[in-house]
Design a protein around this motif. Sequence first.
Motif, PDB file in Angstrom:
ATOM      1  N   THR A   1       0.786  -0.961   0.008  1.00 23.09           N
ATOM      2  CA  THR A   1      -0.043  -0.025   0.022  1.00 23.09           C
ATOM      3  C   THR A   1       0.962   1.288  -0.216  1.00 23.09           C
ATOM      4  OG1 THR A   1      -1.680  -1.159   1.247  1.00 23.09           O
ATOM      5  CG2 THR A   1      -1.876   1.253   1.160  1.00 23.09           C
ATOM      6  N   ALA A   2       1.989   1.333   0.797  1.00 24.92           N
ATOM      7  CA  ALA A   2       2.662   2.556   0.858  1.00 24.92           C
ATOM      8  C   ALA A   2       3.352   2.906  -0.447  1.00 24.92           C
ATOM      9  CB  ALA A   2       3.904   2.323   1.953  1.00 24.92           C
ATOM     10  N   GLN A   3       3.781   1.816  -0.943  1.00 24.30           N
ATOM     11  CA  GLN A   3       4.391   2.221  -2.564  1.00 24.30           C
ATOM     12  C   GLN A   3       3.266   2.697  -3.597  1.00 24.30           C
ATOM     13  OE1 GLN A   3       6.168  -1.473  -4.079  1.00 24.30           O
ATOM     14  NE2 GLN A   3       6.989  -0.211  -5.964  1.00 24.30           N
ATOM     15  N   GLU A   4       2.062   2.011  -3.538  1.00 25.68           N
ATOM     16  CA  GLU A   4       0.881   2.388  -4.136  1.00 25.68           C
ATOM     17  C   GLU A   4       0.567   3.991  -3.885  1.00 25.68           C
ATOM     18  OE1 GLU A   4      -2.378   0.051  -4.007  1.00 25.68           O
ATOM     19  OE2 GLU A   4      -1.253  -1.810  -4.033  1.00 25.68           O
ATOM     20  N   VAL A   5       0.731   4.283  -2.708  1.00 28.96           N
ATOM     21  CA  VAL A   5       0.320   5.855  -2.238  1.00 28.96           C
ATOM     22  C   VAL A   5       1.240   6.794  -2.918  1.00 28.96           C
ATOM     23  CG1 VAL A   5       0.039   7.096  -0.450  1.00 28.96           C
ATOM     24  CG2 VAL A   5      -1.242   5.063  -0.139  1.00 28.96           C
ATOM     25  N   GLN A   6       2.593   6.341  -2.811  1.00 26.35           N
ATOM     26  CA  GLN A   6       3.543   7.099  -3.120  1.00 26.35           C
ATOM     27  C   GLN A   6       3.515   7.337  -4.843  1.00 26.35           C
ATOM     28  OE1 GLN A   6       7.768   5.965  -2.433  1.00 26.35           O
ATOM     29  NE2 GLN A   6       8.407   6.896  -4.387  1.00 26.35           N
TER      30      GLN A   6
ATOM     31  N   ASP B   1       4.097   3.317   7.291  1.00 22.06           N
ATOM     32  CA  ASP B   1       4.704   3.835   6.259  1.00 22.06           C
ATOM     33  C   ASP B   1       4.305   4.960   5.726  1.00 22.06           C
ATOM     34  OD1 ASP B   1       6.860   2.050   6.864  1.00 22.06           O
ATOM     35  OD2 ASP B   1       5.859   0.378   5.588  1.00 22.06           O
ATOM     36  N   VAL B   2       2.700   4.742   5.502  1.00 23.09           N
ATOM     37  CA  VAL B   2       2.084   6.001   4.766  1.00 23.09           C
ATOM     38  C   VAL B   2       2.081   7.346   5.535  1.00 23.09           C
ATOM     39  CG1 VAL B   2      -0.407   6.648   4.035  1.00 23.09           C
ATOM     40  CG2 VAL B   2       0.463   4.171   3.424  1.00 23.09           C
ATOM     41  N   ALA B   3       2.039   7.039   6.797  1.00 20.53           N
ATOM     42  CA  ALA B   3       2.161   8.203   7.785  1.00 20.53           C
ATOM     43  C   ALA B   3       3.478   8.840   7.511  1.00 20.53           C
ATOM     44  CB  ALA B   3       1.865   7.843   9.131  1.00 20.53           C
ATOM     45  N   SER B   4       4.359   8.117   7.310  1.00 20.20           N
ATOM     46  CA  SER B   4       5.850   8.648   6.929  1.00 20.20           C
ATOM     47  C   SER B   4       6.075   9.489   5.813  1.00 20.20           C
ATOM     48  CB  SER B   4       6.989   7.495   6.967  1.00 20.20           C
ATOM     49  OG  SER B   4       6.822   6.744   8.252  1.00 20.20           O
ATOM     50  N   GLN B   5       5.293   9.260   4.747  1.00 21.11           N
ATOM     51  CA  GLN B   5       5.267  10.215   3.671  1.00 21.11           C
ATOM     52  C   GLN B   5       4.529  11.455   3.747  1.00 21.11           C
ATOM     53  OE1 GLN B   5       3.853   7.887   0.333  1.00 21.11           O
ATOM     54  NE2 GLN B   5       4.715   5.946   0.952  1.00 21.11           N
ATOM     55  N   LEU B   6       3.585  11.655   4.756  1.00 18.55           N
ATOM     56  CA  LEU B   6       2.913  12.872   5.064  1.00 18.55           C
ATOM     57  C   LEU B   6       3.268  13.514   6.148  1.00 18.55           C
ATOM     58  CD1 LEU B   6      -0.626  10.928   4.364  1.00 18.55           C
ATOM     59  CD2 LEU B   6       0.636  12.652   2.774  1.00 18.55           C
ATOM     60  N   LEU B   7       4.060  12.998   7.121  1.00 16.02           N
ATOM     61  CA  LEU B   7       4.585  13.398   8.295  1.00 16.02           C
ATOM     62  C   LEU B   7       6.116  13.786   8.380  1.00 16.02           C
ATOM     63  CD1 LEU B   7       2.353  11.752  10.897  1.00 16.02           C
ATOM     64  CD2 LEU B   7       2.044  14.372  10.222  1.00 16.02           C
ATOM     65  N   GLY B   8       6.612  14.493   9.281  1.00 16.16           N
ATOM     66  CA  GLY B   8       8.079  14.393   9.177  1.00 16.16           C
ATOM     67  C   GLY B   8       8.693  13.215   9.947  1.00 16.16           C
ATOM     68  N   PRO B   9       9.904  12.965   9.891  1.00 14.20           N
ATOM     69  CA  PRO B   9      10.338  11.449  10.289  1.00 14.20           C
ATOM     70  C   PRO B   9      10.425  12.007  11.998  1.00 14.20           C
ATOM     71  CG  PRO B   9      12.411  12.943   9.604  1.00 14.20           C
ATOM     72  CD  PRO B   9      10.817  13.597   9.090  1.00 14.20           C
ATOM     73  N   GLY B  10      10.436  10.769  12.670  1.00 16.70           N
ATOM     74  CA  GLY B  10      10.626  10.799  14.044  1.00 16.70           C
ATOM     75  C   GLY B  10       9.341  11.091  15.103  1.00 16.70           C
ATOM     76  N   LEU B  11       8.122  11.357  14.386  1.00 16.71           N
ATOM     77  CA  LEU B  11       6.921  11.330  15.069  1.00 16.71           C
ATOM     78  C   LEU B  11       6.031  10.276  15.448  1.00 16.71           C
ATOM     79  CD1 LEU B  11       5.505  14.253  13.052  1.00 16.71           C
ATOM     80  CD2 LEU B  11       6.576  14.568  15.073  1.00 16.71           C
TER      81      LEU B  11
ATOM     82  N   PRO C   1       5.331  -6.546  25.037  1.00 15.67           N
ATOM     83  CA  PRO C   1       6.151  -5.524  25.593  1.00 15.67           C
ATOM     84  C   PRO C   1       5.381  -4.103  24.979  1.00 15.67           C
ATOM     85  CG  PRO C   1       7.573  -7.357  24.730  1.00 15.67           C
ATOM     86  CD  PRO C   1       6.138  -7.830  24.427  1.00 15.67           C
ATOM     87  N   GLU C   2       5.476  -3.310  25.754  1.00 14.05           N
ATOM     88  CA  GLU C   2       5.059  -2.031  25.157  1.00 14.05           C
ATOM     89  C   GLU C   2       5.938  -1.492  24.144  1.00 14.05           C
ATOM     90  OE1 GLU C   2       4.451   2.537  26.885  1.00 14.05           O
ATOM     91  OE2 GLU C   2       3.623   1.011  27.930  1.00 14.05           O
ATOM     92  N   LYS C   3       5.441  -0.936  22.902  1.00 11.82           N
ATOM     93  CA  LYS C   3       6.381  -0.497  21.838  1.00 11.82           C
ATOM     94  C   LYS C   3       5.771   0.694  21.207  1.00 11.82           C
ATOM     95  CE  LYS C   3       8.516  -1.925  17.442  1.00 11.82           C
ATOM     96  NZ  LYS C   3       8.722  -3.070  16.833  1.00 11.82           N
ATOM     97  N   THR C   4       6.306   1.707  20.899  1.00 11.95           N
ATOM     98  CA  THR C   4       5.735   3.022  20.297  1.00 11.95           C
ATOM     99  C   THR C   4       6.316   2.797  18.803  1.00 11.95           C
ATOM    100  OG1 THR C   4       5.930   4.110  22.310  1.00 11.95           O
ATOM    101  CG2 THR C   4       5.956   5.381  19.953  1.00 11.95           C
ATOM    102  N   TYR C   5       5.487   3.176  17.846  1.00 13.16           N
ATOM    103  CA  TYR C   5       5.980   3.036  16.332  1.00 13.16           C
ATOM    104  C   TYR C   5       5.783   4.557  15.865  1.00 13.16           C
ATOM    105  CZ  TYR C   5       4.736  -1.960  16.152  1.00 13.16           C
ATOM    106  OH  TYR C   5       4.942  -3.313  16.362  1.00 13.16           O
ATOM    107  N   SER C   6       7.095   4.859  15.218  1.00 15.42           N
ATOM    108  CA  SER C   6       7.247   6.420  14.927  1.00 15.42           C
ATOM    109  C   SER C   6       7.383   6.453  13.540  1.00 15.42           C
ATOM    110  CB  SER C   6       8.547   7.046  15.664  1.00 15.42           C
ATOM    111  OG  SER C   6       8.042   7.173  16.997  1.00 15.42           O
ATOM    112  N   THR C   7       7.118   7.414  12.855  1.00 13.35           N
ATOM    113  CA  THR C   7       7.527   7.798  11.467  1.00 13.35           C
ATOM    114  C   THR C   7       8.935   7.657  11.145  1.00 13.35           C
ATOM    115  OG1 THR C   7       7.630  10.224  11.704  1.00 13.35           O
ATOM    116  CG2 THR C   7       5.403   9.194  10.933  1.00 13.35           C
ATOM    117  N   VAL C   8       9.332   7.060   9.875  1.00 11.74           N
ATOM    118  CA  VAL C   8      10.764   7.110   9.659  1.00 11.74           C
ATOM    119  C   VAL C   8      11.017   7.684   8.379  1.00 11.74           C
ATOM    120  CG1 VAL C   8      10.738   4.565  10.641  1.00 11.74           C
ATOM    121  CG2 VAL C   8      10.214   4.757   8.073  1.00 11.74           C
ATOM    122  N   PRO C   9      12.375   8.258   8.365  1.00 12.24           N
ATOM    123  CA  PRO C   9      12.745   8.734   6.934  1.00 12.24           C
ATOM    124  C   PRO C   9      12.166   8.302   5.683  1.00 12.24           C
ATOM    125  CG  PRO C   9      14.382   8.826   8.601  1.00 12.24           C
ATOM    126  CD  PRO C   9      13.689   7.910   9.000  1.00 12.24           C
TER     127      PRO C   9
END
Length: 535
Positions: free
Chosen positions: A211-216, A247-257, A268-276
């Motif tokens: 999906t992320a590739q399709e969105v791009q 991955d889609v959020a990473s295209q629309l937001l800045g990295p590290g959010l 285990p608790e885990k936070t997923y953040s946007t990547v470059p």
Amino acid sequence: MNTRRLRNGLIFLAGLLLLPPTFVFSQSAPNDPVTQESLKFAKIYGLLEEHYAVPVDPDHAIFDGAIRQMLSTLDPFSAFFDRQQFEQLQAQTRGEQLGFGSILYVTPGKVLVLQTAEGSPSWRAGLGPGDQIVEINGERVDRLGFQDLIALLQRSRSRPVQLGVIHPGKVVPQDVRLVPKEIELPTVDNVFEFREQQIGYLHISGFDAKTAQEVQKAIEKLGGNRLKGLLLDLRNNHGGVVATAVDVASQLLGPGLPVLTMRGRGVPEKTYSTVPSKVHFDMPLVVLVNGETASAAELLTAALEEHDRAVIAGEDSYGKGVVENVMPLSDGTGLALTVAQYFTPSGRSIQRKLPGTALADAESGIGKSTHFHTDDGRPLSAGGGITPDVPIPPRRLDPWVEFLNQRGAFTDFASQYLTYHPGVNKSFEPDKDVLSEFRSFLSNQQIRVPLEYWVQDQDYLKLRIKVEVFNLLFGLTAGNEVDIRGDPQVQKALEIFPRIAEILKGPLPEGTKHVKEAAGRNNQNSILLRAGGRQ
């Protein structure tokens, strides 16, 4: 959804259920609750197997009965998959499906092709919009009842099939042989531009590995950051692979959010953040949601809302904020089990409470907080689902046009109209003559035409006729675009773009200030000051 190995306790339980009762009770069993309850079940099943009036099918009794019923008492999302269902789920996650690559319109005695996927068996055989399938493996379509026809189509899609096909303008069927293959199913299924406003439209039907590739590709095809806005339609998107939504959020937001945090009793608790990302799209953004927007689609929506990146419009979303791990079992079966809860960047839960289930008292937020806000301080709703910034109700249909839709009247009329009017092109617009012909068609079909509804539904009747004519003549993609352009929710969403900045700046609770604005007074490098915004 993540695929993990089954926990040792569950493996033990499954093995225990398959042991003969005499062996189970001859051993000194551990005294833990799981083992004790398993022994009770094994004893009952042993009595059934020994004394029930007819032989008991173990697969049906255990898998279809006991396991499915046990899971149904937990929540609506935990589920057991038999071999066929588990194979379909895995293919869906990959974005593939075994078949011929065609979308069909089916009514009693009639099957029409609406669209074929490029490169698919149907496409290679020359099938296209408007083709009528009159025979399937020697069976005449017009002699089959509706349920028999549906069953025949379902059986035929996984094996070679011989079809009799009448192409538009022809009367003699052509023999076509199709061999099924794995077909890629795009999740970005509608993409076009409102050229006058220079606003792109993109609908995502779900999230799979591609999906992320399709969105791009879709956004770049529309013009990327040249666009003056993007309308991201997530209506009727039931979610899918959460990592892809990130991955889609990473295209629309800045990295590290942060996009989401996952917490569970055994996870285990885990936070997923946007990547470059290779690309970054920063055009103004409106996200359209409804009551069928769920799970990963809600998480993407919440991240864009809470980081003040987009205005959310439409209706309240579904409210599914839990994650299921899909675990492969023996014999090709599988188990989807709710193992954790998702929380948005602000810490709120989007899971609505489900009375009578294990999710009746789902956490409202991390740390039991009930007050949430965006990065800039705008208050957010809590209690399940996402409440849009700009509510837009859907089109309300009266009972008469709902009946026409269910009856397939518009598609049947479009098929007849194209037979009598072969010169139709993309400039086609239904006028009073077309409506008069449609009214005569309804009369011939012995469908009543109430004057009240006929008068008030004129615009909708014209839209539906045009949609079905385009479906049969140019394919489903062209018909969908006509339908979407005439959708009142989409039309209202387009009106939001000039007001995006205003909506994202307030209002705030009494006594509070915009976070970014306050930061701007203390930091000359603030976003607002760099952009020349007002304080």
